[in-house]
Design an enzyme around this catalytic site. Structure first.
Site, PDB file in Angstrom:
ATOM      1  N   TYR A 142       0.818  -1.211   0.000  1.00 19.16           N
ATOM      2  CA  TYR A 142       0.000   0.000   0.000  1.00 19.16           C
ATOM      3  C   TYR A 142       0.856   1.267   0.000  1.00 19.16           C
ATOM      4  CZ  TYR A 142      -4.114  -2.891   1.040  1.00 19.16           C
ATOM      5  OH  TYR A 142      -5.129  -3.819   0.991  1.00 19.16           O
ATOM      6  N   LYS A 193       3.028 -15.428   1.819  1.00 16.28           N
ATOM      7  CA  LYS A 193       2.935 -16.125   0.538  1.00 16.28           C
ATOM      8  C   LYS A 193       4.379 -16.405   0.119  1.00 16.28           C
ATOM      9  CE  LYS A 193       0.385 -17.581  -2.966  1.00 16.28           C
ATOM     10  NZ  LYS A 193      -0.578 -18.701  -2.867  1.00 16.28           N
ATOM     11  N   ASP A 225      -3.615 -18.012   1.140  1.00 12.63           N
ATOM     12  CA  ASP A 225      -4.797 -18.639   0.541  1.00 12.63           C
ATOM     13  C   ASP A 225      -5.376 -19.694   1.486  1.00 12.63           C
ATOM     14  OD1 ASP A 225      -2.350 -19.825   0.069  1.00 12.63           O
ATOM     15  OD2 ASP A 225      -2.895 -20.687  -1.862  1.00 12.63           O
ATOM     16  N   ASP A 249      -5.524  -6.643   5.795  1.00 14.55           N
ATOM     17  CA  ASP A 249      -6.701  -5.868   5.412  1.00 14.55           C
ATOM     18  C   ASP A 249      -7.840  -6.825   5.059  1.00 14.55           C
ATOM     19  OD1 ASP A 249      -8.362  -3.854   4.593  1.00 14.55           O
ATOM     20  OD2 ASP A 249      -7.235  -3.319   2.797  1.00 14.55           O
ATOM     21  N   ASP A 253     -11.140  -8.306   7.748  1.00 14.14           N
ATOM     22  CA  ASP A 253     -12.551  -8.079   7.416  1.00 14.14           C
ATOM     23  C   ASP A 253     -13.308  -9.404   7.341  1.00 14.14           C
ATOM     24  OD1 ASP A 253     -12.457  -5.367   7.391  1.00 14.14           O
ATOM     25  OD2 ASP A 253     -13.253  -5.140   5.364  1.00 14.14           O
TER      26      ASP A 253
END
Ligand code: NAD
Length: 358
Positions: A142, A193, A225, A249, A253
């Protein structure tokens, strides 16, 4: 002990109403249990823009800097949606995070057994769920440079971002996760990852190295994943999860939605000295603002987190959490968590019930 200072920034929409209830709780802890804090209110978000022309006035920033912790309601609303992005309410929030270097985002996902029916998952899968997701908040893709959209020689456009983490950024967020796990069930799952991204290969290596300083912690690693799948399949296997900005992020959620009750979840963003900004995960809910029907519990539970993680006062944090449990046991529900047979209460009635439970 010195009196601790809390900056109180209600913000916009329901922020005003729910923070008022949280302040009532703090005041009661001061009177009844000698909690030694002073509160000072400040402007942030759209309401700050209306009064000063800035969503984060210098005065508020100064107040936040000199305070030991910050309690924030929420920012935003229809009224300010057409403003230039530089002065939108959200800039107030992002500005505080950046200026105060709040790099560690703590997102608990707790499902009170009394509310197990609110989840879209089967009650037995989620009842009693208690996960803490620790998300890196100021680095990663980000913020990485270079970034942008460029035009290639053949005229086609290409968008690009950079995933980048320094060792120091990884070790400090890992340390936060290990410290928190030590106050919970001593288990940390680091999500990356590493099979595809070199940046997270380094992430895994540095997390392993930092773990050597925490002999009581059981550390595991999971690819993102798989973590997404496990969160929905068997969420109660997790204690603390630690991960990058973007993975966090998304996963936080997802974890929040496992509980089905956005009005119940607090969050914290901490700096290197455990100074923090505490806020509910939900927004300013302009659709119900001013009606005295919003659920104040996420904000009240944010105060409990503040006491636990920034003000080192687990005793008063426990008092709040016990009182919240009691009002749920008593069947009190704001409209967002209401189900048949329960007693529907307003924002202020819910706050009063928590006070009575203290
Ligand atoms: P929202 O979280 O404000 O609301 C989503 C839905 O949940 C709405 O139906 C709302 O009524 C309900 N809801 C939220 N909190 C509740 C509570 N405490 N009690 C009962 N019901 C509750 O998200 P949104 O509608 O997408 O955004 C509204 C505004 O809030 C926007 O301006 C957005 O930018 C802003 N926002 C701010 C923050 C923040 O301040 N941290 C976070 C998210 C969104």
């Amino acid at each position: 002990m010195m009196t601790k200072k809390i900056a109180v920034l209600p913000g916009d929409g329901i922020g005003q109403e729910i923070v008022a209830e949280a302040v009532k709780v703090i005041d009661r802890l001061k009177q009844a249990y000698g909690l030694d804090v002073e509160l000072e209110q400040g402007l942030v978000g759209g309401s700050a823009y209306d009064k000063t022309g800035s969503p984060l006035p210098e005065e508020t920033l100064q107040l936040a800097r000199e305070s030991d912790s910050i309690l924030l309601g929420a920012v935003g609303g229809y009224k300010w949606e057409s403003l230039d992005i530089a002065v939108r309410p959200e800039k107030g929030l992002l500005g505080l995070r950046a200026e105060l270097e709040l790099f560690a985002n703590l997102r608990p996902a707790i499902l009170y057994p009394q509310l197990a029916d609110a989840s879209t998952l089967k009650p037995e899968v989620v009842s009693g769920l208690d996960i803490m997701i620790v998300r890196e908040l100021t680095g990663g893709i980000y913020f990485g440079q270079p970034r942008g959209i460029r035009t290639l020689d053949n005229g086609e456009r290409e968008g690009y971002n950079t995933l980048v983490y320094r060792e120091s950024e990884i070790s400090r967020i890992a340390k936060v996760a290990f410290d928190i796990a030590a106050k919970r069930d001593n288990r940390v799952c680091s999500v990356d990852k590493a099979n595809v991204l070199e940046c997270t290969e380094l992430w895994r290596e540095v997390v392993n190295k930092e773990a050597q300083r925490f002999s009581n912690i059981e550390l595991s690693h999971m690819y993102v994943d798989n973590a997404a799948m496990q969160l929905v399949r068997e969420p109660k296997q997790f204690d603390v999860m630690v991960t990058t900005n973007m993975f966090g992020d998304i996963l936080s959620d997802c974890a929040a939605m496992l509980t089905g009750s956005i009005g119940m979840l607090p969050s914290a963003s901490l700096d290197i000295n455990s100074k923090g900004m505490y806020e509910p995960i939900h927004g300013s809910a302009p659709d119900i603002a001013g009606k005295n029907i919003a659920n104040p519990l996420a904000t009240i539970l944010s105060v409990a987190m503040m006491l636990r993680y920034s003000l080192n006062d687990a005793e008063n944090a426990d008092r709040i959490e016990t009182a919240v449990n009691k009002v749920l046991d008593d069947g009190l529900r704001t409209q967002d968590i209401y189900s048949d047979g329960m007693k529907k209460v307003s924002t202020s009635e819910m706050g009063d019930a928590v006070l009575a439970g203290l």
